[in-house]
Design an enzyme around this catalytic site. Structure first.
Site, PDB file in Angstrom:
ATOM      1  N   LYS A 175      24.772  39.270   4.539  1.00  0.00           N
ATOM      2  CA  LYS A 175      24.292  40.644   4.493  1.00  0.00           C
ATOM      3  C   LYS A 175      25.280  41.585   5.181  1.00  0.00           C
ATOM      4  CE  LYS A 175      19.271  40.118   4.347  1.00  0.00           C
ATOM      5  NZ  LYS A 175      18.014  40.490   5.024  1.00  0.00           N
ATOM      6  N   GLY A 189      19.853  49.386  -0.052  1.00  0.00           N
ATOM      7  CA  GLY A 189      19.747  49.436  -1.506  1.00  0.00           C
ATOM      8  C   GLY A 189      20.191  48.173  -2.199  1.00  0.00           C
ATOM      9  N   ILE A 217      15.040  32.729   3.285  1.00  0.00           N
ATOM     10  CA  ILE A 217      13.664  32.268   3.094  1.00  0.00           C
ATOM     11  C   ILE A 217      13.337  32.427   1.620  1.00  0.00           C
ATOM     12  CG2 ILE A 217      11.245  32.634   3.728  1.00  0.00           C
ATOM     13  CD1 ILE A 217      12.270  33.807   6.366  1.00  0.00           C
ATOM     14  N   ASN A 244      14.678  50.869   8.453  1.00  0.00           N
ATOM     15  CA  ASN A 244      15.215  52.038   7.760  1.00  0.00           C
ATOM     16  C   ASN A 244      14.849  53.265   8.587  1.00  0.00           C
ATOM     17  OD1 ASN A 244      16.419  50.879   5.390  1.00  0.00           O
ATOM     18  ND2 ASN A 244      14.349  50.366   4.744  1.00  0.00           N
ATOM     19  N   ARG A 259      14.623  56.439   8.333  1.00  0.00           N
ATOM     20  CA  ARG A 259      14.476  57.613   7.457  1.00  0.00           C
ATOM     21  C   ARG A 259      13.142  57.502   6.743  1.00  0.00           C
ATOM     22  NH1 ARG A 259      15.028  54.774   2.812  1.00  0.00           N
ATOM     23  NH2 ARG A 259      16.608  53.151   2.700  1.00  0.00           N
ATOM     24  N   ARG A 300       8.622  52.823  -9.822  1.00  0.00           N
ATOM     25  CA  ARG A 300       9.833  53.636  -9.858  1.00  0.00           C
ATOM     26  C   ARG A 300      10.363  53.651 -11.298  1.00  0.00           C
ATOM     27  NH1 ARG A 300      13.537  52.199  -4.578  1.00  0.00           N
ATOM     28  NH2 ARG A 300      11.837  51.830  -3.067  1.00  0.00           N
TER      29      ARG A 300
END
Length: 454
Positions: free
Chosen positions: A158, A164, A203, A290, A292, A338
């Site tokens: 990561k 995103g 996981i 996050n 935000r 979405r």
């Protein structure tokens, strides 16, 4: 309260912030790139200033141009929305140095939680469980192989500055690890200007659960429940719901308490989200925060009857948390889809272009957040999301029925969208039972979606 707020974003989130400001009696200044001149946020703001050409790095990511627009417009605050500069600590610092309020957490909190590896360390200190992984950044291929051998395959590489779904790669053996390590670093460098990565245990097929945090500048921190974001494709969320079908009252209390404790650990202010993985045994592990407002904040608003964006602005102006947020209780079940300008029957290829016909669904219990309209041209330069459909009901079944009805009413002609794909999910027996996890889309729906093609 502020007199005028600059919105350093575009699309539906810019519209969402404009609406919140109007209800608070605050004037708005929109900034826009050249191809966004006909965008609705430009038309509905009180003022608008062009900040550059199409590429984000020449417009929406250009700090000096945004600050210049803020000074020309004489604003006293900037709302970054999500994406772009929303989690950029340097941008928050520049705002401070110019005596412009950044509507979000402090630069220190953004740094503490925006760096994924640092956030994991902070979570450990706060007593919040984290997945086994590397101690800090993994700099070389050899180090990556050592870490993976120690914690055991499969693993996930990561990006520390990720978001995103970018800069993330799974690896199930040494050969795939080498390729994933270099691929994640290259993508992270390109997307975030930071190639740093860390490694954690993967996981398999967990639930992706996030908790909504709200905190004021006076030390008050609360959580406003969870959202289940497990319906994903390539680490990109497609559908979210609250409450989660997985959740129990005991687990909600444990995860909620952990989220509040972690927010307090970093002196957090404003809206934020703690993201977790939850396994089949209901063990939960902190992933990231996050710092935000989230895309999917809408379902929390509808389920709890609150306005998170207005609350963001109010606490940034120095107010204490509103009683209806501090004491919020869940009233409804809410689901969000979405809608992306993509072709779900052609490997989700982007589908920019002119919308020839646009008719949004309505009726009781349906909310549409969108900047699209008939005649609008979806540009190819930015995120492909053009709308969010939110359906609410007194029960989960009721919310699903409304979502099916809303998606069936939605008419968008001229471009391809993900609506048929989401309609398929709303009919899937496993989804209807709440029997899903992060592997749901690839393993189940993609093999059946053609049955529902219009």
């Amino acid at each position: 309260m502020f007199n005028k707020v600059l919105i350093a974003n575009r699309g539906e989130i810019a519209l969402r912030i404009i609406r919140a400001c109007k209800e608070l009696g605050v004037r708005t200044l929109a900034v826009y790139s050249e191809p966004d001149i006909d965008s609705l946020h430009v038309q509905l703001a009180d003022e608008a200033i062009c900040i550059g050409p199409a590429p984000s790095h020449s417009s929406y990511l250009k700090i000096d141009r945004i600050i210049s627009a803020a000074e020309i417009g004489d604003v006293d605050a900037i709302h970054p929305g999500y994406g772009f500069l929303a989690e950029n600590a340097h941008f928050a610092e520049v705002c401070e140095s110019c005596n412009i309020k950044f509507i979000g957490p402090t630069p220190a909190a953004i740094r503490a939680m925006g760096d994924k590896n640092m956030a994991r360390e902070t979570a450990r200190k706060a007593g919040v469980p984290v997945t086994p992984g590397s101690d800090g950044l993994v700099e070389t291929e050899a180090d990556a192989l050592k870490v993976a051998k120690k914690i055991g395959y499969p693993v996930m590489i990561k990006a520390v500055a990720g978001g995103g779904g970018k800069g993330m790669r799974p690896a199930h053996n040494e050969m795939s690890l080498v390729q994933a390590f270099h691929g994640a670093r290259m993508e992270a460098e390109k997307a975030f200007g930071n190639a740093g990565v860390y490694i954690e245990k993967l996981i398999l097929n967990p639930h992706h659960i996030e908790f909504q945090i709200m905190a004021d500048e006076h030390g008050e921190v609360v959580h406003v429940g969870e959202r289940d974001c497990s319906i994903q494709r390539r680490n990109q969320k497609i559908i979210e719901e609250t409450p989660s079908p997985l959740m129990t009252p005991e687990l909600r209390k444990k995860m909620g308490d952990a989220s509040v404790a972690l927010a307090k650990e970093v002196g957090y202010q404003g809206a934020g989200t703690m993201e977790y993985l939850v396994d089949d045994r209901l063990n939960f592990y902190f992933m990231e925060m996050n710092t935000r407002i989230q895309v999917e904040h809408t379902i929390t608003e509808e389920a709890y009857g609150i306005d998170l964006v207005k609350e963001q602005i109010k606490v940034a102006a120095g107010e204490t948390l509103s009683s209806f947020v501090r004491d919020a209780k869940i009233k409804y079940h809410a689901i969000e889809c979405r809608v992306n300008a993509e072709d779900p029957f052609n490997n989700f290829q982007p589908s920019p272009g002119r919308i020839e016909l646009y008719y949004a669904p309505g009726g009781r219990g349906v909310r549409i957040d969108s900047h699209a309209y008939s005649g609008y041209t979806v540009p190819p330069y930015y995120d492909s999301m053009i709308a969010k459909v939110i359906a609410m009901g007194t029960t989960r079944d009721h919310a699903i029925e409304r979502m099916r009805r809303a998606l069936g009413e939605y008419l968008i002609r001229g471009i391809k969208t993900t609506i048929p794909f989401q309609e398929a999910i709303m009919r899937d027996p496993d989804f209807l039972r709440g029997n899903y996890n992060t592997g749901f889309v690839e393993k189940i729906i993609t093999s059946r979606v053609a049955e529902f093609k219009r």
